[in-house]
Design a protein around this motif. Structure first.
Motif, PDB file in Angstrom:
ATOM      1  N   LEU A  15      68.432  83.359  38.362  1.00 12.48           N
ATOM      2  CA  LEU A  15      69.244  84.788  38.795  1.00 12.48           C
ATOM      3  C   LEU A  15      69.555  85.079  40.205  1.00 12.48           C
ATOM      4  O   LEU A  15      68.996  84.356  40.833  1.00 12.48           O
ATOM      5  CB  LEU A  15      68.718  85.964  38.194  1.00 12.48           C
ATOM      6  CG  LEU A  15      67.553  85.983  37.297  1.00 12.48           C
ATOM      7  CD1 LEU A  15      66.249  86.007  38.214  1.00 12.48           C
ATOM      8  CD2 LEU A  15      67.463  86.470  35.976  1.00 12.48           C
ATOM      9  N   LEU A  16      70.252  85.854  40.532  1.00 10.65           N
ATOM     10  CA  LEU A  16      70.687  86.202  41.572  1.00 10.65           C
ATOM     11  C   LEU A  16      70.251  87.599  42.069  1.00 10.65           C
ATOM     12  O   LEU A  16      70.029  88.617  41.509  1.00 10.65           O
ATOM     13  CB  LEU A  16      72.110  86.420  41.706  1.00 10.65           C
ATOM     14  CG  LEU A  16      72.752  86.183  43.167  1.00 10.65           C
ATOM     15  CD1 LEU A  16      72.664  84.707  43.652  1.00 10.65           C
ATOM     16  CD2 LEU A  16      74.355  86.649  43.221  1.00 10.65           C
ATOM     17  N   GLY A  17      69.582  87.583  43.481  1.00  7.31           N
ATOM     18  CA  GLY A  17      68.951  88.791  43.847  1.00  7.31           C
ATOM     19  C   GLY A  17      69.399  89.355  45.258  1.00  7.31           C
ATOM     20  O   GLY A  17      70.283  88.950  45.643  1.00  7.31           O
ATOM     21  N   SER A  18      68.270  90.342  45.998  1.00  8.34           N
ATOM     22  CA  SER A  18      68.919  91.020  47.151  1.00  8.34           C
ATOM     23  C   SER A  18      67.864  91.454  47.991  1.00  8.34           C
ATOM     24  O   SER A  18      67.019  91.991  47.527  1.00  8.34           O
ATOM     25  CB  SER A  18      69.977  91.646  46.931  1.00  8.34           C
ATOM     26  OG  SER A  18      69.856  92.932  46.942  1.00  8.34           O
ATOM     27  N   ALA A  19      67.936  91.420  49.143  1.00  7.70           N
ATOM     28  CA  ALA A  19      67.115  92.045  50.495  1.00  7.70           C
ATOM     29  C   ALA A  19      67.657  91.880  51.817  1.00  7.70           C
ATOM     30  O   ALA A  19      68.148  90.876  52.062  1.00  7.70           O
ATOM     31  CB  ALA A  19      65.844  91.694  50.294  1.00  7.70           C
ATOM     32  N   PHE A  20      67.196  92.661  52.990  1.00  2.44           N
ATOM     33  CA  PHE A  20      67.244  92.446  54.281  1.00  2.44           C
ATOM     34  C   PHE A  20      67.760  93.693  55.150  1.00  2.44           C
ATOM     35  O   PHE A  20      68.164  94.729  54.599  1.00  2.44           O
ATOM     36  CB  PHE A  20      68.515  91.433  54.529  1.00  2.44           C
ATOM     37  CG  PHE A  20      67.705  90.017  55.040  1.00  2.44           C
ATOM     38  CD1 PHE A  20      68.149  88.965  54.765  1.00  2.44           C
ATOM     39  CD2 PHE A  20      66.851  90.265  55.959  1.00  2.44           C
ATOM     40  CE1 PHE A  20      67.568  87.914  55.528  1.00  2.44           C
ATOM     41  CE2 PHE A  20      66.353  89.302  56.595  1.00  2.44           C
ATOM     42  CZ  PHE A  20      66.536  87.894  56.323  1.00  2.44           C
ATOM     43  N   SER A  99      67.505  91.509  47.337  1.00  2.00           N
ATOM     44  CA  SER A  99      66.506  92.647  47.580  1.00  2.00           C
ATOM     45  C   SER A  99      65.488  92.025  48.217  1.00  2.00           C
ATOM     46  O   SER A  99      65.118  90.640  48.184  1.00  2.00           O
ATOM     47  CB  SER A  99      66.051  93.309  46.396  1.00  2.00           C
ATOM     48  OG  SER A  99      67.103  93.901  45.774  1.00  2.00           O
ATOM     49  N   GLY A 100      64.593  92.676  48.921  1.00  2.00           N
ATOM     50  CA  GLY A 100      63.114  92.123  49.441  1.00  2.00           C
ATOM     51  C   GLY A 100      62.427  93.280  50.193  1.00  2.00           C
ATOM     52  O   GLY A 100      62.865  94.282  49.941  1.00  2.00           O
ATOM     53  N   PHE A 101      61.180  93.042  50.424  1.00  2.00           N
ATOM     54  CA  PHE A 101      60.148  94.080  51.076  1.00  2.00           C
ATOM     55  C   PHE A 101      59.370  93.629  52.213  1.00  2.00           C
ATOM     56  O   PHE A 101      59.112  92.388  52.241  1.00  2.00           O
ATOM     57  CB  PHE A 101      59.377  94.692  49.687  1.00  2.00           C
ATOM     58  CG  PHE A 101      58.683  93.655  48.988  1.00  2.00           C
ATOM     59  CD1 PHE A 101      57.327  93.549  49.104  1.00  2.00           C
ATOM     60  CD2 PHE A 101      59.396  92.856  47.952  1.00  2.00           C
ATOM     61  CE1 PHE A 101      56.763  92.615  48.309  1.00  2.00           C
ATOM     62  CE2 PHE A 101      58.846  92.259  47.180  1.00  2.00           C
ATOM     63  CZ  PHE A 101      57.319  91.734  47.362  1.00  2.00           C
ATOM     64  N   ILE A 102      58.944  94.412  53.064  1.00  2.00           N
ATOM     65  CA  ILE A 102      58.193  93.924  53.980  1.00  2.00           C
ATOM     66  C   ILE A 102      56.743  94.096  53.615  1.00  2.00           C
ATOM     67  O   ILE A 102      56.067  94.838  53.029  1.00  2.00           O
ATOM     68  CB  ILE A 102      58.417  95.110  55.090  1.00  2.00           C
ATOM     69  CG1 ILE A 102      59.485  95.360  55.508  1.00  2.00           C
ATOM     70  CG2 ILE A 102      57.239  94.882  56.520  1.00  2.00           C
ATOM     71  CD1 ILE A 102      60.065  96.351  56.383  1.00  2.00           C
TER      72      ILE A 102
END
Length: 546
Positions: A15-20, A99-102
């Protein structure tokens, strides 16, 4: 979120995801802890000031504490926009988001999915923070097998009030309440609440232990943190089907991060088997597990949900082919009853080093001793790729070995775009027997044998003036369609390819480990070079050198 898993390297489902994101910051990381969460003030910039809310207090959905926790987590979540210049998927030679997270503010490290960062792609990244500012990031690391990766941002570009989220040290449990926040459906920093309903799942091709939860997961959610009502991250989203999601336990990320922070390559090894979960009840009825073993298993792992690891797949060219048999049931590793915990199994393999790993398996109802050595997993295959004839060409890798059963040196073409002459070979719009995108091993071009990408580079310039050339290939997957059939018999075939060399721009992409940039060289005119630049990061410390 799409159901395809890891199509970037072998044409399977992911699947496709997201972050930044971007901005300006100097403060060191201040991860949120369980004991501090109750003290988070309504204004997250007032960290350190007292609050009347005791830690761990139970509140309703509209409580001030819940809002403070979500406000805090939001400052650690990012949206990732990716632009790709070369990819093993034709439809991914554009742009996407996730997506993402620090997870480490001091070193500028962001966690996301491997498929968000783009496995086997030449990509650039833009990160968007909660305050709307953006910055560039670079690839720091992606796992050789599992769906997680690290991106790196210059810590000075962080907004002042961003936070690094705390990673849980405890495993999740069934019926735990969780939240997730990310770029689901391109709704930036959207949040949903859910409940974990299964903790022993293996949904990816390499049998990582996953957990599933109820909650809306659609494209863009990949890479989102899954966190508790205390704001502590317990997993990273990598898949789903709208009404539920799948996540990797955060311990996989934590183990790799420990090495990254020490400027070391994460210890990633394999023994060449791919276990999957089966029913304890079923294997007992089939005579594969004796009654006394079943009682012992249930007594020691009452929360196993009647699941036990079962070995069916073994990778070509590994010691597992000789040491294990199809249907072996994983029982003990290093003298320890392993149970359903595949994360623990993976950790023990990584720590085994060069020493053989002693194991016990049930084979046909009898306990058998097995000794097998692990081998290091390399990212070297991701350091070189070629774009030619509107397709991407790569060398052999762990995914090819698993899915196609080929463990030698070879050249593979995949990701054929709409103008690629290879579409006539692959069969446009025709599915293979097994997956919806096909991969071919190319053995010869215009009479020139191909064993590796360097040989391909030598052949390509000789084709520029030709309108047709011959291509020999092996189809490992087969296809079926009206008027077009191909058997998955692994026999070499020949095709005549019509090629418009004047409209093609073949390039060789190599990753420069010293300067942390992709170098794109025009194969027709080697003297003309271009660079796709990213910020210097950690990859030079983390990728094995040739």
């Amino acid at each position: 979120m799409s159901e395809k898993i890891l199509r970037t390297s072998v044409a399977t489902f992911l699947l496709l995801g997201s972050a930044f994101a971007t901005s300006v910051n100097l403060d060191p990381a201040t991860p949120i802890s369980a004991e501090d969460v109750g003290k988070i003030p309504a204004d997250p910039n007032m960290m350190g000031q007292d609050s009347s809310m005791p830690a761990g207090a139970v509140e309703d959905e509209s409580s001030p504490k819940r809002k403070r926790v979500l406000d805090f987590v939001r400052k650690g979540v990012v949206v990732i926009d990716v632009k790709t210049y070369a990819s093993t998927e034709s439809e991914k030679r554009t742009a996407w988001s996730g997506s993402g997270f620090i997870i480490d503010k001091e070193n500028g490290i962001i966690a996301t999915n491997r498929h968000v960062a783009g496995d086997l792609t030449v990509s650039t990244y833009t990160i968007k923070f909660e305050n709307g500012t953006t910055t560039e990031a670079s690839l720091a690391y992606f796992d050789p097998l599992y769906d997680f990766a690290f991106l790196k941002v210059d810590p000075k570009k962080f907004p002042k009030d961003v936070v690094a989220l705390e990673l849980s040290k405890k495993p999740v449990g069934v019926n735990d309440s969780i939240y997730s926040m990310g770029n689901s459906g391109k709704d930036e920093f959207s949040t949903f609440k859910g409940t974990i309903f299964s903790v022993y799942e293996n949904l990816g091709p390499f049998a990582e232990q996953s957990f599933k939860f109820s909650g809306l997961t659609i494209p863009g959610a990949s890479g989102s943190p899954v966190f508790t009502d205390e704001g502590i991250v317990v997993g990273i989203v990598y898949g789903g089907k709208f009404s539920s999601g799948a996540a990797l336990p955060i311990q996989y990320v934590t183990d790799a991060l420990t090495s990254v922070k020490e400027k070391k390559l994460p210890q990633r090894r394999s023994i060449g088997i791919v276990p999957t979960y089966v029913s304890v009840e079923d294997v007992e009825k089939a005579g594969l597990l004796p009654e006394e073993a079943v009682k012992k298993y249930h007594a020691q792992f009452p929360d196993s949900n009647n699941k036990i690891p079962f070995i069916n797949s073994r990778l070509m060219g590994t010691g597992a082919q000789k040491s294990f048999q199809a249907g072996d049931i994983l029982w003990e590793v290093g003298g320890k009853l392993i149970g359903p915990n595949l994360y623990e199994f993976d950790r023990m393999i990584n720590e085994s080093g060069e020493k053989p790993l002693s194991m016990k398996v049930y084979r046909g109802g009898k306990l058998v001793d097995v000794s097998v050595s692990s081998y290091p997993l390399s990212l070297r295959y991701a350091q070189h790729m070629i774009t030619f004839a509107d397709a991407t060409w790569v060398g052999n890798n762990e995914f090819v070995r698993f899915f196609l059963g080929f463990d030698g040196e070879g050249v593979f073409a995949l990701g054929a775009g709409p103008t690629s002459p290879l579409r006539s070979v692959i069969g446009e719009g025709l599915p293979s027997f097994f997956v919806d995108t096909r991969i071919l091993r190319i053995t010869e071009l215009d009479g020139h044998p191909l064993k590796n990408l360097d040989e391909l580079i030598k052949v390509i310039p000789t084709l520029s003036s030709k309108k047709e050339f011959t291509l020999k290939y092996i189809d490992y997957q087969g296809m079926v369609g009206l008027g077009m059939f191909s058997s998955a018999d692994r026999q070499e075939r020949m095709a005549i390819v019509k090629y418009e060399g004047g409209f093609d721009a073949p390039k060789s992409y190599r990753f420069d480990l010293e300067n942390f940039i992709w170098k794109a060289e025009d194969i027709k005119a080697p003297e003309s070079k271009a660079e796709v630049k990213t910020d210097k990061g950690l990859l030079d410390k983390m990728m094995p050198k040739k």
